[in-house]
Design an enzyme around this catalytic site. Structure first.
Site, PDB file in Angstrom:
ATOM      1  N   HIS A   1     -33.214  63.598 114.498  1.00  0.00           N
ATOM      2  CA  HIS A   1     -34.009  64.552 115.288  1.00  0.00           C
ATOM      3  C   HIS A   1     -33.621  65.971 114.900  1.00  0.00           C
ATOM      4  O   HIS A   1     -32.454  66.280 114.711  1.00  0.00           O
ATOM      5  CB  HIS A   1     -33.768  64.328 116.786  1.00  0.00           C
ATOM      6  CG  HIS A   1     -34.356  63.038 117.266  1.00  0.00           C
ATOM      7  ND1 HIS A   1     -34.048  62.480 118.469  1.00  0.00           N
ATOM      8  CD2 HIS A   1     -35.247  62.186 116.677  1.00  0.00           C
ATOM      9  CE1 HIS A   1     -34.730  61.340 118.621  1.00  0.00           C
ATOM     10  NE2 HIS A   1     -35.453  61.150 117.540  1.00  0.00           N
TER      11      HIS A   1
ATOM     12  N   SER B   1     -29.425  61.511 116.660  1.00  0.00           N
ATOM     13  CA  SER B   1     -29.956  62.667 117.371  1.00  0.00           C
ATOM     14  C   SER B   1     -28.779  63.492 117.835  1.00  0.00           C
ATOM     15  O   SER B   1     -27.786  63.617 117.103  1.00  0.00           O
ATOM     16  CB  SER B   1     -30.835  62.190 118.524  1.00  0.00           C
ATOM     17  OG  SER B   1     -31.473  63.268 119.144  1.00  0.00           O
TER      18      SER B   1
ATOM     19  N   ASP C   1     -35.246  56.813 121.459  1.00  0.00           N
ATOM     20  CA  ASP C   1     -35.850  56.657 120.133  1.00  0.00           C
ATOM     21  C   ASP C   1     -34.923  55.812 119.260  1.00  0.00           C
ATOM     22  O   ASP C   1     -33.721  56.024 119.238  1.00  0.00           O
ATOM     23  CB  ASP C   1     -36.074  58.036 119.505  1.00  0.00           C
ATOM     24  CG  ASP C   1     -37.016  57.981 118.307  1.00  0.00           C
ATOM     25  OD1 ASP C   1     -37.790  57.016 118.205  1.00  0.00           O
ATOM     26  OD2 ASP C   1     -36.971  58.913 117.491  1.00  0.00           O
TER      27      ASP C   1
END
Lengths: 293, 200
Positions: free
Chosen positions: B47, B20, B140
């Site tokens: 992401h 991310s 995540d």
């Protein structure tokens, strides 16, 4: 047994420590549902179906698939709620704005060049964002009066919601942004099409009059009419290959020859048996045209 | 390269990589180094902006030796392939070694969610999976790493000290047993070592 075994927690928290759901458990579950309710989930894509089942188990604190099976077996009233919970209902107006541009500039003019009217089926319409987007496009093209729109979904609760043509205000920012992108003009918004009441955005009723909603199960349901356009976007991703083929046959049979089929931007007919009965009209937006009966 | 616990096992089937905020440069560096004949499929779940469909593959491709593909639903996972989870879809792996995409709600505020890619890949590839989690700002991937470890796959996180934003590697370290904590250059070395062993 507790007096009320079915209580839903309103704040969903995934139980990260729950054991994996086994395929054998899912088989027993789909079998029970088929026998008792005549819904067939056997050929749903495993990864997402398993996730939806886990979600239901966590949401109602059933802990095991066995418990869920027992509840479904003994509590028919729960079944509709169960279907609502496992159906994915995430959608937005004008999702993939570039698709809507292709629709307005190429597809719809093409159909209307040869016909005085246009019939459109939204298969798997969820809460209605897509069919209402279509109504807006048709209205702006001045052809809404010539259109007959049919929107169907497996989930009766979501159909009831869709019929209300009412959306949470918090979703309207994204809906409007998509609409602005569709027109390639960030200053254009959906404001003129909605009025606000009680924290909700209510669509102007003149946009809803040519739309009929009905419950229809793509898996078990038959062919009920023929259309110039069928939209089935991001619905078949929840099915396995076998079921995709089966459903595509129905969508094919529901189209007039030279009608258009539109699927989600990351879906494809490449791996499907029926691909040779369609040609690709726009690969980026996944627009296909039926060329063979 | 004795620091890498490759041991006897080199019969891996896939590599999943999650990242991310702060992972883009690491990913481009990795793609610039991994040779075109690297056999294992590499599945990236990074992401990204939900409503920007185009541009990310192109940006990652500039220095990559391998073609990068956003898979279509039900596309087979191929040896040699490099895949990127498409914008606004979860990217899952199905038994039978195909992708399946999903539009369900956000998971960890993300779609695509790293947890879903990792969890479904772990289910399909079991102990033949390598999971790598890079820099990022939320948790995540932590649950996904736990699922990979439960199936005895190999778990690697970017060294939190090196990560631009260390929340993601740190969350994974808290969630499960991590086999190796490596700097990006070491992760690349590891994959190159694996590549050479597989070529033997």
């Amino acid at each position: 047994m507790k007096s009320n075994p079915i209580s839903k927690s309103y704040l969903y928290t995934a139980n990260d420590n729950a054991p994996d759901i086994e395929i054998a458990d899912l088989r027993r579950l789909t079998q029970l549902i088929k026998e008792k309710y005549n819904y067939d989930f056997k050929d749903y894509a495993m990864s997402s179906f398993k996730r939806r089942i886990k979600r239901v188990i966590d949401l109602y604190k059933f802990k095991t698939v066995d418990k869920l099976i027992t509840v479904l077996d003994t509590t028919p009233d729960f079944f509709e709620e169960f279907v609502s919970e496992i159906t994915v209902n995430v959608t937005e107006m004008f999702r993939d704005p570039t698709f809507w541009r292709v629709l307005k500039d190429q597809i719809l003019p093409n159909v209307l060049m040869n016909h005085d009217s246009i019939s459109i089926w939204h298969a798997g319409c969820s809460s209605g964002e897509e069919v209402y987007s279509m109504a807006i496009v048709l209205k702006e093209m001045g052809v809404l009066d010539k259109a007959k729109l049919v929107a169907t979904d497996i989930d009766s609760a979501i159909i009831d919601k869709a019929k209300r043509a009412t959306f949470p205000i918090k979703n309207m920012e994204l809906n409007s942004k998509n609409y602005g992108r569709f027109h390639d003009d960030a200053t254009r918004t959906l404001d003129g099409y909605f009025r606000e009441a009680n924290g909700e955005a209510i669509l102007n009723p003149d946009l809803t009059k040519n739309i009929s909603f009905r419950r229809h199960d793509l898996v078990q349901g038959g062919i009920f009419s023929k259309f110039d356009l069928v939209l089935c976007r991001n619905v078949m991703i929840y099915f396995n290959q076998t079921l995709q083929n089966n459903v595509l046959n129905k969508l094919h049979d529901s189209l007039f020859k030279y009608g258009y089929l539109i699927i989600g931007s990351k879906e494809s007919l490449i791996w499907c048996e029926i691909a040779n009965k369609f040609i690709v009209v726009n690969n980026e937006e996944k627009v296909y045209k039926k060329i063979k009966d | 390269m004795s620091k890498f616990r490759l041991s006897s096992q080199t019969n891996y089937k896939a590599v999943v990589i999650g990242g991310s905020a702060g992972s883009f440069q690491s990913v481009t560096k990795l793609l610039a180094t991994i040779p075109s004949d690297f056999e294992l499929p590499i599945l990236f779940c990074l992401h990204r902006l939900k409503h920007v469909r185009n541009g990310f593959v192109e940006a990652l491709s500039i220095k990559s030796n391998k073609a990068i593909v956003e898979p279509l639903d039900k596309e087979p996972v191929r040896t040699n392939g490099v895949y990127l989870a498409p914008a606004n879809y979860h990217m899952c792996v199905e038994l039978g070694n195909t992708f399946s995409l999903a539009t369900d709600g956000l998971v960890n505020n993300s779609r695509p969610s790293i947890d879903l890619t990792f969890e479904t890949a772990a289910y399909v590839y079991r102990d033949k999976l390598i999971g790598i989690l890079l820099s990022g700002a939320n948790k995540d991937g932590a649950y996904g790493m736990k699922k990979i470890k439960e199936k005895n796959g190999l778990t690697i996180v970017q060294d939190p000290d090196e990560s631009m934003i260390n929340a993601m590697p740190t969350a994974a370290l808290a969630a499960t047993e991590i086999d190796m904590v490596l700097k990006v250059d070491e992760i690349i070395d590891f994959l190159m070592t694996l590549h050479k062993q597989m070529k033997r």
